[in-house]
Structures are given as C-alpha cells and as structure tokens.
Design a protein around this motif. Sequence first.
Motif, PDB file in Angstrom:
ATOM      1  N   VAL A 131      65.535  61.140  69.540  1.00  0.00           N
ATOM      2  CA  VAL A 131      66.857  61.745  69.704  1.00  0.00           C
ATOM      3  C   VAL A 131      67.352  62.243  68.351  1.00  0.00           C
ATOM      4  CG1 VAL A 131      69.269  61.318  70.308  1.00  0.00           C
ATOM      5  CG2 VAL A 131      67.449  60.361  71.716  1.00  0.00           C
ATOM      6  N   ILE A 132      67.765  63.491  68.297  1.00  0.00           N
ATOM      7  CA  ILE A 132      68.298  64.062  67.063  1.00  0.00           C
ATOM      8  C   ILE A 132      69.708  63.532  66.827  1.00  0.00           C
ATOM      9  CG2 ILE A 132      69.059  66.226  65.993  1.00  0.00           C
ATOM     10  CD1 ILE A 132      66.692  67.586  67.389  1.00  0.00           C
ATOM     11  N   LEU A 133      69.996  63.207  65.580  1.00  0.00           N
ATOM     12  CA  LEU A 133      71.282  62.600  65.239  1.00  0.00           C
ATOM     13  C   LEU A 133      72.461  63.414  65.763  1.00  0.00           C
ATOM     14  CD1 LEU A 133      73.061  60.588  63.702  1.00  0.00           C
ATOM     15  CD2 LEU A 133      72.630  61.923  61.617  1.00  0.00           C
ATOM     16  N   ALA A 134      72.453  64.718  65.550  1.00  0.00           N
ATOM     17  CA  ALA A 134      73.570  65.548  66.003  1.00  0.00           C
ATOM     18  C   ALA A 134      73.727  65.517  67.515  1.00  0.00           C
ATOM     19  CB  ALA A 134      73.377  66.991  65.525  1.00  0.00           C
ATOM     20  N   ASN A 135      72.616  65.411  68.246  1.00  0.00           N
ATOM     21  CA  ASN A 135      72.691  65.362  69.708  1.00  0.00           C
ATOM     22  C   ASN A 135      73.295  64.058  70.189  1.00  0.00           C
ATOM     23  OD1 ASN A 135      71.451  67.833  69.650  1.00  0.00           O
ATOM     24  ND2 ASN A 135      69.430  67.095  70.255  1.00  0.00           N
ATOM     25  N   LEU A 136      72.953  62.956  69.536  1.00  0.00           N
ATOM     26  CA  LEU A 136      73.564  61.677  69.906  1.00  0.00           C
ATOM     27  C   LEU A 136      75.065  61.728  69.677  1.00  0.00           C
ATOM     28  CD1 LEU A 136      73.503  58.669  70.687  1.00  0.00           C
ATOM     29  CD2 LEU A 136      73.089  58.166  68.269  1.00  0.00           C
ATOM     30  N   ASP A 137      75.478  62.233  68.526  1.00  0.00           N
ATOM     31  CA  ASP A 137      76.906  62.286  68.219  1.00  0.00           C
ATOM     32  C   ASP A 137      77.634  63.192  69.204  1.00  0.00           C
ATOM     33  OD1 ASP A 137      79.134  61.542  66.511  1.00  0.00           O
ATOM     34  OD2 ASP A 137      79.109  63.616  65.829  1.00  0.00           O
ATOM     35  N   ALA A 138      77.017  64.316  69.567  1.00  0.00           N
ATOM     36  CA  ALA A 138      77.646  65.218  70.536  1.00  0.00           C
ATOM     37  C   ALA A 138      77.813  64.544  71.886  1.00  0.00           C
ATOM     38  CB  ALA A 138      76.818  66.493  70.676  1.00  0.00           C
TER      39      ALA A 138
END
Length: 482
Positions: free
Chosen positions: A117-124
């Motif tokens: 999981v890409i960090l930005a995708n988790l945060d989004a």
Amino acid sequence: MTPAQTRMLDALSSRLDAKAIVTDAADIAPWLVDWRDRYHGRTPALLAPASTADVVAIVQAASEFGVPLVPQGGNTSMVGGATPPSDGTALLLSMRRMARIRSLDADAGLAVAEAGVILANLDAAAQGQGARFPLTLGARGTATIGGLVSTNAGGTQVLRFGTMRGLVAGVEAVFADGSVHDGLSALKKDNRGYDLDQLLIGSEGTLAIITAATLRLVPGIAARGVAWVGVDSPASALRLLRRLQAATETIESFELLPAESLAAAIAHVPATRAPLTGEHPWHVLIEATAATIDGEAPAALLERLLGGALADGLAADAVIAASEAQGEAFWRIRDSLSASERALGPATQHDISVPVDAMPRFMIEASAACEARFPGTRASGFGHLGDGNVHFHVRAAPGTDPARWYGEDAPVVTRFVDDLVVAAGGSISAEHGIGQMKRAELKRLSSPARMMALRRIKAAFDPLGILNPGKLVALAPDAPAP
C-alpha cells in the motif's frame, strides 16, 4: 540464472499466478537501481506475490533451494536497502501487488494495510473516513507501508506523532522458513515474552518479510496553519520551537533549512519563489493543526505566537500562509530539498541525529569542520530540528568528477562526519536505516556487544542468510547453524 534459481522458479510456476514471476529484463530494469543512482543490482527474475500465501510459497522455495531474496516496496531507499546485489545471486521480491487496505476503522483509530500500500493512498483512504495516518515524507506518493515499517521511517510529523515504531500497532510477517507471524490484533497489553513486532520494525527485511501492518490513525485535520519564518541561527530556531511547544500542543512540524538549501529549491523547482522578501541565513517551516474548528484557529495561533517571537527577537520575519495553496507551496519547497540538492552535483548525504539541545551547535561547528578539512566543499544540514534529526550534506567542490568523488573522496568525508556525530553522542542513521551504504560504518563505530547481538539475532531468524543479503548486518563467519 543459477541452477538453484531455475529449480526454484520451476517449483513456483505451478503455485503462483502468471503475473508473479517476471523474467523480462526490460520490466525488471527500473527496479535494479536505487533512488540516488548509487547502487546498481542484477537479478534474473522479479517475484511479485499477490497474497501472504504467495509470500509463504516463495520464501519456502527460497529456503529449500538456498536462493536469497531482496524485498522491495517503492524503491525509495536512501541507503541502497532494496537493491539486489550486482552478482545476480538474489531474486527481487516486489511487494507492490500486495496493495489492499484490509480494514480501516476511524472510530477505533486503526487500519490494516498490506505491505504494498502506498503511503499517500492509505492517508487518502483514512481521510475519506475523517481520519488520517500521521506520517508523511517527500516520497509519500511512492513509498510503501512495508518499506516504511521495515526501515522505521520518520518524516516531518515525528515531532508530534513519532516514527513508524510508534505508529505500528501490529505486524504480519513471513519468517525465513516460510512460517507466518500474525501480530495484527493490536493488543494494548501483550506480555508473552519478546516483542516480535518491535523487533521486525526497522530490521530492513533481514529478519522476515513484512506482509501487512496494523497502523494507528488520528483524527483528521479540521484546520491548519502553516508559517515560514526567517531566523538568524539554528540556536534561535530551537529557542523559538521551545517557546511554541510551551504555549501549545498543536505544533506538528518544525523544519529547519539554511538559505543555500532554499536557493537550491528555487533553482530546481519551477515556479518556486522565496516565501520571505528579505535575506535570512536560516529558515523554519512550521505547521500547527487542529482536529476541530472550536477554539483559536491554528493560523491565528501561529500569528499570535510568532508576533511575540518577532517582538522578542527570536525571529527576524515571518509569513502565515493565506491559503491552502500557499501552505502547499511552502511544503513543496521542503519536500523538494533532497532532489534539489542532488541536482547541485555529487555530495555525501548523512541522515544523522544528535541530542536535540546539541543540534544547533553541531550544525554550525560540523559544517565549519568539514569545509576546513576538505577545502572547496560546502557543508550544511536541513531537517527535523525538533527531534534532533537533520540531513547533513557535504557537497563536492564545483567541477569535481563524480566517479572520483564517490570512489575516493566520499568515504573519507563520511568517516569524518560520522566521527563528529559519534563524538556528539549521536547516531549515523536517524531514519533511513543502514542498508548497504552504512554497513561498514555501523561495524566500525558500534561496540562489539552491539555487533554481536545484531549478528546473533540475524543468525537466529535467518540461519541461511537468504533475507536481504548485504544489508544492515551479515551473519558472523563463525555463526553456528541451528
């Protein structure tokens, strides 16, 4: 391809789907070079599991045939930690297909995310439920959860929320024999002996393959204030930070950079301009946040507190971002610093930490010492002043041949800087890990007791030495087999 690798891939061909074994050289090539273009590896195949069961099958086969594996996420390592060896003996284990967010519960403040999981995708995804994952860094659009856990990543919000070690509530991982450690339950209390989750965090893929993690979420941001401040020295910056922290608990980021780093960003990033009109030797980027709209807005809070600091001489000038776009423009400068300084030419980059109160003096004295010892170089640091971690760079003199610099000069410069760090009671690796770049220095500067413990742990978890060979620590030559 070695005979052992051929037998391993043949054995896996019936156990994995068609996308899991990649042998086309063109498809593999982008993943064989590290972010800094310092390390170039070679491998005959890239393995791309889609599930934990796939990882188990791969690791079991690697153990059976004695084939090393190099786990890789977003390939953003700053220390060559995810680059395979150049002799082609290892297979690359890409975790990017394992990109599911298995669960996300904003009320419980927890998310379970797979390694890819890409960090930005988790945060989004968290923001979609009114929460957020409070860790960010320049590579957030590429860096993956598995890599962040494996390196105990930091970033610009460590000041308030800590590193990944504090944000991970549980880990799922596959050990070197193919057995699975399931620690995802996020227990508040668990006293069953050694804390395996914490041991695996920061182990850089040398003890197990991280497949998923349970991560702590915090409430989303209802309001934020972003300020850019000019100061005369790192000492003034630290005094300013102490004053802000005494007045409020909402300060989330406090990033320090010298004027020359700002100039590099302006030159490198299109449409970038200095936030302040005057010239200042040092700059600070500050962010304060609030989870609700009740009470004083973060921007108003920063304006009030910085007004007092200006009156008292702790700051020379300051501007509060008037919009989200302006706040993002300030952050774009900070996030571009590594790439901007890389564009200036060859340099040694040191991710170091010293005690917070010692950092201002260290930044000034270490820079002067390096420039005196290596005439023509320029030395400076930028980064997370509040947690004692800065990125200290020594740039080669203009016109220096990069090959000669990295082959001859850089190792001498690095030893000199690392000796200064150790003398100040610090660490040669604050948030990037050891990888292959810092292995020799770790050994040189660590006590025999530390190195013995690291090697014995490695031997216990990975007796065949098949997990991320050449990184962090090697098995001792006389390490007994179990």
